[in-house]
Each structure stands twice: as C-alpha cells, then as structure tokens.
Design an enzyme around this catalytic site. Structure first.
Site, PDB file in Angstrom:
ATOM      1  CD  GLU A 147      -2.883  -1.122   2.308  1.00 24.70           C
ATOM      2  OE1 GLU A 147      -2.957  -0.156   3.080  1.00 24.70           O
ATOM      3  OE2 GLU A 147      -3.483  -2.185   2.491  1.00 24.70           O
ATOM      4  N   GLY A 245      10.976  -0.356  15.120  1.00 28.15           N
ATOM      5  CA  GLY A 245       9.863   0.546  15.418  1.00 28.15           C
ATOM      6  C   GLY A 245       8.907  -0.073  16.423  1.00 28.15           C
ATOM      7  N   GLY A 249       1.950  -3.694  11.119  1.00 34.48           N
ATOM      8  CA  GLY A 249       0.486  -3.815  11.079  1.00 34.48           C
ATOM      9  C   GLY A 249       0.066  -3.963   9.633  1.00 34.48           C
ATOM     10  CB  CYS A 252      -0.349  -8.105   3.897  1.00 35.74           C
ATOM     11  SG  CYS A 252      -1.311  -7.869   2.418  1.00 35.74           S
TER      12      CYS A 252
HETATM   13  C1  UDX Z   1       3.013  -5.822   2.593  1.00 35.33           C
HETATM   14  C2  UDX Z   1       4.062  -6.375   1.608  1.00 35.33           C
HETATM   15  O1  UDX Z   1       5.180  -5.464   1.573  1.00 35.33           O
HETATM   16  C3  UDX Z   1       3.458  -6.576   0.232  1.00 35.33           C
HETATM   17  O2  UDX Z   1       4.409  -7.177  -0.625  1.00 35.33           O
HETATM   18  C4  UDX Z   1       2.227  -7.479   0.347  1.00 35.33           C
HETATM   19  O3  UDX Z   1       1.611  -7.654  -0.898  1.00 35.33           O
HETATM   20  C5  UDX Z   1       1.236  -6.907   1.343  1.00 35.33           C
HETATM   21  O4  UDX Z   1       1.888  -6.694   2.612  1.00 35.33           O
HETATM   22  P1  UDX Z   1       1.923  -3.471   3.162  1.00 35.33           P
HETATM   23  O5  UDX Z   1       1.125  -4.196   4.203  1.00 35.33           O
HETATM   24  O6  UDX Z   1       1.216  -2.523   2.268  1.00 35.33           O
HETATM   25  O7  UDX Z   1       2.637  -4.523   2.181  1.00 35.33           O
HETATM   26  O8  UDX Z   1       3.073  -2.647   3.907  1.00 35.33           O
HETATM   27  P2  UDX Z   1       4.631  -2.700   4.146  1.00 35.33           P
HETATM   28  O9  UDX Z   1       5.247  -1.475   3.586  1.00 35.33           O
HETATM   29  O10 UDX Z   1       5.227  -3.968   3.744  1.00 35.33           O
HETATM   30  O11 UDX Z   1       4.697  -2.539   5.739  1.00 35.33           O
HETATM   31  C6  UDX Z   1       4.051  -3.452   6.621  1.00 35.33           C
HETATM   32  C7  UDX Z   1       4.270  -3.048   8.058  1.00 35.33           C
HETATM   33  O12 UDX Z   1       5.618  -3.288   8.449  1.00 35.33           O
HETATM   34  C8  UDX Z   1       4.001  -1.582   8.375  1.00 35.33           C
HETATM   35  O13 UDX Z   1       3.307  -1.504   9.606  1.00 35.33           O
HETATM   36  C9  UDX Z   1       5.380  -0.986   8.500  1.00 35.33           C
HETATM   37  O14 UDX Z   1       5.406   0.135   9.362  1.00 35.33           O
HETATM   38  C10 UDX Z   1       6.151  -2.145   9.087  1.00 35.33           C
HETATM   39  N1  UDX Z   1       7.598  -2.090   8.813  1.00 35.33           N
HETATM   40  C11 UDX Z   1       8.051  -2.224   7.530  1.00 35.33           C
HETATM   41  C12 UDX Z   1       8.497  -1.965   9.860  1.00 35.33           C
HETATM   42  O15 UDX Z   1       8.111  -1.855  11.038  1.00 35.33           O
HETATM   43  N2  UDX Z   1       9.845  -1.981   9.582  1.00 35.33           N
HETATM   44  C13 UDX Z   1      10.331  -2.114   8.321  1.00 35.33           C
HETATM   45  O16 UDX Z   1      11.548  -2.116   8.170  1.00 35.33           O
HETATM   46  C14 UDX Z   1       9.407  -2.230   7.266  1.00 35.33           C
END
Ligand code: UDX
Length: 437
Positions: A147, A245, A249, A252
């Site tokens: 997203e 962090g 959440g 997915c």
């Molecule tokens: C994710 C996958 O990246 C994607 O490939 C799949 O199709 C759907 O799920 P999304 O849920 O949109 O996508 O978000 P993403 O950017 O992956 O982040 C997920 C969560 O992880 C967020 O809460 C983000 O804050 C957290 N996060 C991400 C961290 O805490 N640390 C990181 O280094 C990366």
C-alpha cells in the site's frame, strides 16, 4: 475483477493501463456508485490518475453477468480476513466461485489474487468441476503490492509468480503482463500459494528480528540504526525491512503470519519461529507504554498525543494498525488520548479525541508519540511544539527524528533502540535552539 478493494482496484486499473478491457465487480452498492461517479474510495497515490486516464477501458458493476460475459480472465481479489480461529475466511472467495454462471462462452480462467491458504486452488478446482465448469481454468497469481506504492509495484514488480494446473493457462495469464519486464516464477498451484505467505512471513520475521535487536541495543548502549545499516550492507542480507519501530500492522503481515502458522499447525507442524515473530510484535506495540511510564510514572490523568494512526505513511488504512493497541493500552492505564493523522480519520476509535492539527493534538499534552512516520512529523521538534506541550516529551516509535538534535531543541526523547549517545551531530548544531530537523 471480483473485488473493488485495494488489490482489485489497483490491479484492475493497471490492467486497463496495459491496454486490457476491465470490468470491476463488487457487492457493495455504495462503493460501485462512487466508482461509477469517478470517485476513488481508497487513498492510494497515483490510482486516481490511472483510473482517469483509462476511464474508457474500465467499468464498475454490481452485476455478475455483466462482469463475466465475454471475459477471458475472472480475477478474484476479494478479502480473506482471519477468522476467530486464525484461519482465513474464504466465504467471499466461495461466493465468487459459486456465482460464475454455467454456459460461459470460451474458456475463461479463474485467477486467484486474494491471499489464500495453500490447498485452496485444489479445492476451487474441485468445486468448479463439481459445478460442471470443467472448461474454466484456474491459476494462482499472488500479489505483492505494498500500500502506498501499489501502482508502481504493479508496473515494476520484483517478480511475477504464476502457479497453474496446465501450462497453457500459465501462458495465457502471463500474456496479460506483456510489456512488464521482470523475473517470472512458473510453478504448481500450492507452491505459488505458499510463495505469498512465505514472503510476507519472512518480511515480518525481519521486522521482529530488528525490533528485538533494538530492545537489546537499549540495554547495552548500541544504536539500532547503525547496527541495521551494518547488517544490511551484507549483500546476503540486504538493507530492506530492517527498520526498528513499534511493530508491523496492515492488512497483510499480521494476517499472513497467522495464516501460515495456522496452516502449518493444521497440517501437523508447529511453526515455532512464527509464534515468536507474532509475540515479539505484540510486545513491541506495548513497549511504548513503558517508555512513557519511565518518564511520567503512572498514566492516570496524563494526556498523550498520538501522531499518526495509519499502519504506515501514504495510506489511510487502519487495519491492524499498532496505533489501535497503543491507544487502548493507554486508555486502560487511565490516560487521556488524543490523535492526529493527515489522512486516516477512523470513526471506530472510541474514547480517543481526533485532532485537526499536530499543534491541537500536542497542546498541554504530557507526551507525544510518533506512531506513523508521516514526512510532516520529521519537523515537529520546534519551539512552538515544545512550548505548547505541558511536558516536552517525544516517544519516537519510528526513529524518525534525530535524537541528539531533538534533545538539543529542548525535548526529552525516547526512540526505539537508540540510547542517549546515538548519532552525534555537530556540536554547533546541537546548541542551536532553532535547529531545523
Ligand atoms: C506488505 C508487503 O510489503 C506486500 O508485498 C504485500 O503484498 C502486502 O503486505 P503493506 O502491508 O502494504 O505490504 O506494507 P509494508 O510497507 O510492507 O509494511 C508493513 C508493516 O511493516 C508496516 O506496519 C510498517 O510500518 C512495518 N515495517 C516495515 C516496519 O516496522 N519496519 C520495516 O523495516 C518495514
């Protein structure tokens, strides 16, 4: 395209951009009406432009017949949320399969974009056959859109994964992506289904891993930002998904970790690593409260401002957002909770006051917590914010701010895995109270 949610709309719009004729079907009349009127019901950067540009190639309907008649592909992009038991709720998938009318012309292929447990494809195949739809194909084509960058992710994917029962069906689905250059993984249906769950579970594992490293950093005086950089430069590990962090959440990661854990358990295997990934994530959200308590003592009667509510920046999505747990934990401890987010304005956070500006949220607050790393929060350590707060305490749940500069600007600062001496700045800059962050 069955489903006008994030995945269905982005995928539908991008297929139209590639030159295909697309009909998006959803069961929610309000959603379809808005789309027909040219409105985009979700916040996803760039999606409005792609929809507008391709308006003559994409239609929206409530009517199954209109959607399927003449269709070569029946893409399924409906929601599969977890049930109370942690299994995926496949009711929406089954109703799509059951709604496909008999006697369709040609040989359309049902293509599964929704994230489903391994084995679903075989069940769908059996159900189609049982209904006499033996001429309808089935292919698993999992989506990896994130997203906030979904349109770009579709146009420039890291890979396409296609799992089919018949080679010719895989060829046909891949032909839809003509023009997109990327690696292709052709495999059987169960393997394609598992790629999706394994990828998301592994990314979640990296996040829980670095969060635990951050917690160790706090005890031994190391800085997780530097540790993650040093680790990520190893080409075997890479730099991504190593930002410590307050936990992951979204729609997915939590769902897919649960789903894979559940799938393994149902098949007779305890996936211990994923149990830990999940627990670490739950604890990580709650650590914010102990960081606040360290400075403020009891939370009773304290006012806390939550800055950012969405589960990550560039989305209004509140599904499984850590802000929910933090907000209700604080309320349970007796705090008064205010919140600000530039895009997410949830109406189901009871007992939490939503504010229109950062300044309104922090006014007379005993602490501000950065929950989502919205770019506009990078510059909050200003004299104006400091003077507006009852106590200038910032708990930075996303390590967005520079600890030394924030302290130099007159704030008490708590990051995640960033002990006091982290990232020294130039002594002159540290003394400048007007320092821009
Ligand atoms: C994710 C996958 O990246 C994607 O490939 C799949 O199709 C759907 O799920 P999304 O849920 O949109 O996508 O978000 P993403 O950017 O992956 O982040 C997920 C969560 O992880 C967020 O809460 C983000 O804050 C957290 N996060 C991400 C961290 O805490 N640390 C990181 O280094 C990366």
């Amino acid at each position: 395209m069955f489903g006008a949610g994030y995945v269905g709309l982005v995928t539908g719009a991008c297929f139209a951009e590639l030159g295909h004729e697309v009909v998006v079907r959803d069961v929610l009349p309000e959603r379809i009406e808005r789309l027909q009127a040219g409105e985009v019901p979700i916040y996803e950067p760039g999606l409005d432009l792609v929809l507008e540009r391709n308006a003559d190639r994409i239609r929206f309907t409530l009517d199954v017949r209109e959607a399927v008649e003449g269709a070569d592909f029946l893409y399924v992009a409906v929601g599969t949320p977890p049930t109370e038991s942690g299994d995926a709720d496949l009711r929406a998938v089954w109703s799509v399969v059951d709604e496909i009318p008999l006697g369709l012309e040609g040989h359309p292929i049902v293509v599964m974009k929704s994230t489903v447990p391994v084995g679903t494809g075989e069940h769908v195949r059996a159900r189609l056959d049982g209904r006499g739809l033996t001429g309808v194909g089935y292919v698993s084509n999992p989506e990896f859109l994130a997203e906030g960058s979904a349109v770009a992710d579709f146009m420039k994917p890291d890979r396409l994964v296609v799992g089919a029962f018949e080679d010719e069906h895989a060829d046909r689905v891949l032909s839809l992506f003509r023009g997109i250059e990327t690696e292709v993984v052709r495999t059987d249906v169960p393997s394609a289904e598992l790629v999706k769950l394994a990828a998301n579970a592994f990314l979640s594992t990296r996040i829980s891993f670095i969060n635990e490293i951050a917690n160790v950093c706090e005890l031994v005086g190391a800085d997780v930002v530097d540790v993650a950089k040093g680790v990520g430069l190893d080409h075997r590990l890479g730099p991504h998904f190593l930002r410590a962090g307050i936990g992951f959440g979204g729609s997915c990661f939590p769902k897919d970790v649960t789903s894979l854990k559940q799938l393994a358990g149902n098949s007779g295997y305890q996936f211990m690593l994923l149990h830990a990934v999940w627990e670490v994530n739950e604890l990580q959200k709650r650590r914010v409260v102990s960081k606040l308590q360290k400075h403020l003592g009891s939370m009773r009667g304290k006012t806390i401002a939550l800055l950012g509510l969405a589960f990550k920046p560039n989305t209004d999505d509140m599904r499984e957002a850590p802000s929910r747990v933090i907000a209700y934990r604080l309320l349970a401890e007796g705090a008064e909770v205010r919140a600000w987010d530039p895009i997410a304005h949830p109406d189901d956070l009871q007992g939490i006051e939503l504010c229109d500006s950062v300044l309104d949220a922090v006014r007379n607050a005993d602490a501000a917590v950065i929950v989502t790393e919205w770019p506009e929060l990078a510059a909050i350590a200003t004299p104006e914010v400091r003077d507006a707060m009852a106590r200038p305490l910032i708990v930075d749940g996303r390590n967005l701010l520079d600890p030394v500069a924030t302290r130099a600007a007159g704030f008490a600062y708590e990051g995640i895995g960033r002990p006091r001496h982290a990232s020294p700045v130039e002594p002159e800059a540290a003394r400048d109270p007007e320092l821009k962050l």
